[in-house]
Write an enzyme that holds these catalytic residues in place. Structure first.
Site, PDB file in Angstrom:
ATOM      1  N   ASP A 173     -16.285   4.238 -10.170  1.00 12.78           N
ATOM      2  CA  ASP A 173     -16.968   3.231 -10.734  1.00 12.78           C
ATOM      3  C   ASP A 173     -17.268   2.327 -12.112  1.00 12.78           C
ATOM      4  O   ASP A 173     -18.792   2.518 -12.829  1.00 12.78           O
ATOM      5  CB  ASP A 173     -18.252   3.799 -10.048  1.00 12.78           C
ATOM      6  CG  ASP A 173     -18.064   3.632  -9.037  1.00 12.78           C
ATOM      7  OD1 ASP A 173     -17.676   2.959  -7.690  1.00 12.78           O
ATOM      8  OD2 ASP A 173     -19.451   4.662  -8.204  1.00 12.78           O
ATOM      9  N   GLU A 192     -25.999  -8.251  -2.061  1.00 15.08           N
ATOM     10  CA  GLU A 192     -24.273  -7.911  -2.137  1.00 15.08           C
ATOM     11  C   GLU A 192     -23.518  -8.993  -2.067  1.00 15.08           C
ATOM     12  O   GLU A 192     -22.046  -9.594  -2.264  1.00 15.08           O
ATOM     13  CB  GLU A 192     -23.732  -6.811  -1.658  1.00 15.08           C
ATOM     14  CG  GLU A 192     -24.467  -5.576  -2.623  1.00 15.08           C
ATOM     15  CD  GLU A 192     -24.019  -4.123  -1.566  1.00 15.08           C
ATOM     16  OE1 GLU A 192     -22.754  -4.386  -1.513  1.00 15.08           O
ATOM     17  OE2 GLU A 192     -24.758  -2.922  -1.833  1.00 15.08           O
ATOM     18  N   ASN A 243     -14.649  -4.960  -7.233  1.00 10.46           N
ATOM     19  CA  ASN A 243     -15.118  -3.451  -6.324  1.00 10.46           C
ATOM     20  C   ASN A 243     -16.409  -3.727  -6.524  1.00 10.46           C
ATOM     21  O   ASN A 243     -17.234  -4.358  -7.222  1.00 10.46           O
ATOM     22  CB  ASN A 243     -14.947  -1.810  -6.728  1.00 10.46           C
ATOM     23  CG  ASN A 243     -15.887  -0.809  -6.204  1.00 10.46           C
ATOM     24  OD1 ASN A 243     -15.309  -0.749  -4.242  1.00 10.46           O
ATOM     25  ND2 ASN A 243     -16.392   0.361  -6.471  1.00 10.46           N
ATOM     26  N   MET A 255     -13.747   3.556   1.175  1.00 13.55           N
ATOM     27  CA  MET A 255     -13.858   5.235   0.719  1.00 13.55           C
ATOM     28  C   MET A 255     -12.765   5.869   0.758  1.00 13.55           C
ATOM     29  O   MET A 255     -13.008   6.995   0.412  1.00 13.55           O
ATOM     30  CB  MET A 255     -15.672   5.596   1.795  1.00 13.55           C
ATOM     31  CG  MET A 255     -16.385   4.630   2.323  1.00 13.55           C
ATOM     32  SD  MET A 255     -17.390   4.763   1.007  1.00 13.55           S
ATOM     33  CE  MET A 255     -17.494   6.141   0.577  1.00 13.55           C
ATOM     34  N   GLU A 261     -11.288   5.638 -13.859  1.00 15.18           N
ATOM     35  CA  GLU A 261     -12.476   5.770 -13.560  1.00 15.18           C
ATOM     36  C   GLU A 261     -13.643   5.729 -12.300  1.00 15.18           C
ATOM     37  O   GLU A 261     -13.750   3.840 -12.059  1.00 15.18           O
ATOM     38  CB  GLU A 261     -13.551   5.720 -14.659  1.00 15.18           C
ATOM     39  CG  GLU A 261     -14.770   6.767 -14.584  1.00 15.18           C
ATOM     40  CD  GLU A 261     -15.579   6.675 -15.876  1.00 15.18           C
ATOM     41  OE1 GLU A 261     -16.604   6.631 -15.810  1.00 15.18           O
ATOM     42  OE2 GLU A 261     -15.226   5.726 -16.549  1.00 15.18           O
ATOM     43  N   HIS A 288     -20.148  -2.637  -6.228  1.00 12.20           N
ATOM     44  CA  HIS A 288     -21.158  -0.934  -6.402  1.00 12.20           C
ATOM     45  C   HIS A 288     -22.649  -0.830  -5.649  1.00 12.20           C
ATOM     46  O   HIS A 288     -23.057  -2.200  -6.724  1.00 12.20           O
ATOM     47  CB  HIS A 288     -20.512  -0.427  -7.214  1.00 12.20           C
ATOM     48  CG  HIS A 288     -21.396   0.931  -6.527  1.00 12.20           C
ATOM     49  ND1 HIS A 288     -20.974   2.449  -7.226  1.00 12.20           N
ATOM     50  CD2 HIS A 288     -22.440   2.012  -8.139  1.00 12.20           C
ATOM     51  CE1 HIS A 288     -21.422   3.882  -7.021  1.00 12.20           C
ATOM     52  NE2 HIS A 288     -22.208   2.844  -7.946  1.00 12.20           N
ATOM     53  N   SER A 327     -23.467  -4.467  -8.629  1.00 12.29           N
ATOM     54  CA  SER A 327     -22.486  -4.949  -9.854  1.00 12.29           C
ATOM     55  C   SER A 327     -20.993  -5.296  -9.110  1.00 12.29           C
ATOM     56  O   SER A 327     -20.627  -4.102  -7.846  1.00 12.29           O
ATOM     57  CB  SER A 327     -22.249  -2.912 -10.848  1.00 12.29           C
ATOM     58  OG  SER A 327     -23.499  -3.104 -11.207  1.00 12.29           O
ATOM     59  N   ILE A 374     -10.707   7.226  -3.212  1.00 11.41           N
ATOM     60  CA  ILE A 374     -10.601   6.687  -4.183  1.00 11.41           C
ATOM     61  C   ILE A 374      -8.754   6.382  -4.749  1.00 11.41           C
ATOM     62  O   ILE A 374      -7.895   7.262  -4.244  1.00 11.41           O
ATOM     63  CB  ILE A 374     -11.044   8.567  -5.272  1.00 11.41           C
ATOM     64  CG1 ILE A 374     -12.548   8.692  -5.162  1.00 11.41           C
ATOM     65  CG2 ILE A 374     -10.394   7.635  -7.215  1.00 11.41           C
ATOM     66  CD1 ILE A 374     -13.102   9.483  -5.708  1.00 11.41           C
ATOM     67  N   ASN A 430     -19.697  -6.860   3.915  1.00  6.32           N
ATOM     68  CA  ASN A 430     -19.273  -7.241   1.877  1.00  6.32           C
ATOM     69  C   ASN A 430     -18.436  -8.270   2.852  1.00  6.32           C
ATOM     70  O   ASN A 430     -18.134  -9.403   2.509  1.00  6.32           O
ATOM     71  CB  ASN A 430     -19.382  -6.762   1.321  1.00  6.32           C
ATOM     72  CG  ASN A 430     -20.231  -6.377   0.546  1.00  6.32           C
ATOM     73  OD1 ASN A 430     -20.403  -7.442   0.342  1.00  6.32           O
ATOM     74  ND2 ASN A 430     -21.104  -5.193   1.021  1.00  6.32           N
TER      75      ASN A 430
HETATM   76  C1  GRF Z   1     -21.731  -1.546   0.036  1.00 11.60           C
HETATM   77  O1  GRF Z   1     -23.288  -1.157  -0.031  1.00 11.60           O
HETATM   78  C2  GRF Z   1     -20.821  -1.838  -1.092  1.00 11.60           C
HETATM   79  O2  GRF Z   1     -21.820  -1.662  -1.747  1.00 11.60           O
HETATM   80  C3  GRF Z   1     -20.059  -0.129  -0.828  1.00 11.60           C
HETATM   81  O3  GRF Z   1     -20.020   0.177   0.407  1.00 11.60           O
HETATM   82  C4  GRF Z   1     -21.395  -0.425   1.278  1.00 11.60           C
HETATM   83  C5  GRF Z   1     -19.943  -1.543   1.910  1.00 11.60           C
HETATM   84  O4  GRF Z   1     -21.149  -1.936   2.708  1.00 11.60           O
HETATM   85  N1  GRF Z   1     -19.214   0.534  -1.685  1.00 11.60           N
HETATM   86  P1  GRF Z   1     -20.452  -2.636   4.142  1.00 11.60           P
HETATM   87  O5  GRF Z   1     -19.273  -1.754   4.628  1.00 11.60           O
HETATM   88  O6  GRF Z   1     -19.360  -3.720   3.173  1.00 11.60           O
HETATM   89  O7  GRF Z   1     -21.273  -3.024   4.959  1.00 11.60           O
END
Ligand code: GRF
Length: 218
Positions: A146, A175, A108, A91, A144, A110, A137, A93, A15
């Site tokens: 997500d 995404e 973010n 990853m 909270e 998700h 999304s 919080i 992403n």
């Molecule tokens: C994606 O699926 C995102 O929605 C989620 O974690 C994944 C990250 O993938 N939060 P990347 O590291 O962007 O390839």
């Protein structure tokens, strides 16, 4: 224009890569000022380095305790004078202090049609439930997990022969379109959060935007 964007990752960083490419092509009017990972081996750091984007690793082991960690993160982001922060597969919080400080400027992505399927293993859970539809999304981050206001979603039909991997791959392609498009609204000043209400072009957004097949948000 306030469009200095920091991106936080933990792993693959696809992403982040989509965001960087969109910024490079002008589809996203933002300057990616830095990429932070909480893991030193995150594959995405290599891409960012090759793209000559400053990178930092902020490891939990070096900053024990959530407050200390969040402060270290905040210091790096501020040093880059970032206006906005995009969590992209980050990853960890974040604590309420950091979330409050970046209220309305922290997004973010998700892999589910929020508010359904917060948390992990979304593709497995969608298949187990027999859902016909799935997607991704983008939301403003709140305390909270997500759970912050949802700005936009991208959806697809679940195929009878989908498995978690095929579904994850198809959602990921969405995404990569969705996140830059939403960030562009933010970085061009069209999108904001006022008293926890999403505003688009100065009007309250009554339901999340949808990503259309042509890549536009509607
Ligand atoms: C994606 O699926 C995102 O929605 C989620 O974690 C994944 C990250 O993938 N939060 P990347 O590291 O962007 O390839």
């Amino acid at each position: 224009m306030s469009n200095r964007l920091a991106v936080l990752i933990s792993g693959r960083g696809s992403n982040m890569e989509a965001i960087v490419r969109a910024a490079g092509s002008g589809r996203l009017q933002a300057q990616v000022v830095g990429v932070i990972s909480n893991r030193s081996r995150a594959a995405g750091l290599d891409f960012a380095g090759r793209a000559a984007i400053p990178t930092r690793v902020v490891r939990a082991a070096d900053h024990p305790g959530r407050d200390a960690y969040d402060q270290a993160l905040d210091a790096e982001i501020r040093a880059w004078r970032a206006d906005y922060v995009a969590l992209a597969g980050f990853m960890r919080i974040l604590g309420p202090g950091l979330v409050d400080r970046w209220h309305g400027r922290l997004l973010n992505i998700h892999p589910s049609l929020l508010p359904a399927y917060k948390g992990l293993d979304t593709h497995e859970r969608v298949l187990a439930a027999g859902d016909g539809e799935h997607g991704a999304s983008v939301h403003f981050v709140s305390a909270e997990l997500d759970g912050g206001p949802v700005i936009a979603r991208a959806r697809l039909k679940v195929n009878p022969d989908d498995d978690p991997d095929s579904l994850a791959a198809r959602v990921l392609r969405l995404e990569h379109q969705l996140y830059p498009a939403v960030l562009n609204l933010l970085c061009t000043g069209r999108l904001s959060l006022e008293r926890n209400r999403i505003m688009l072009d100065h009007n309250p957004l009554t339901q999340p935007l949808e990503l259309e097949e042509n890549g536009e948000l509607r």
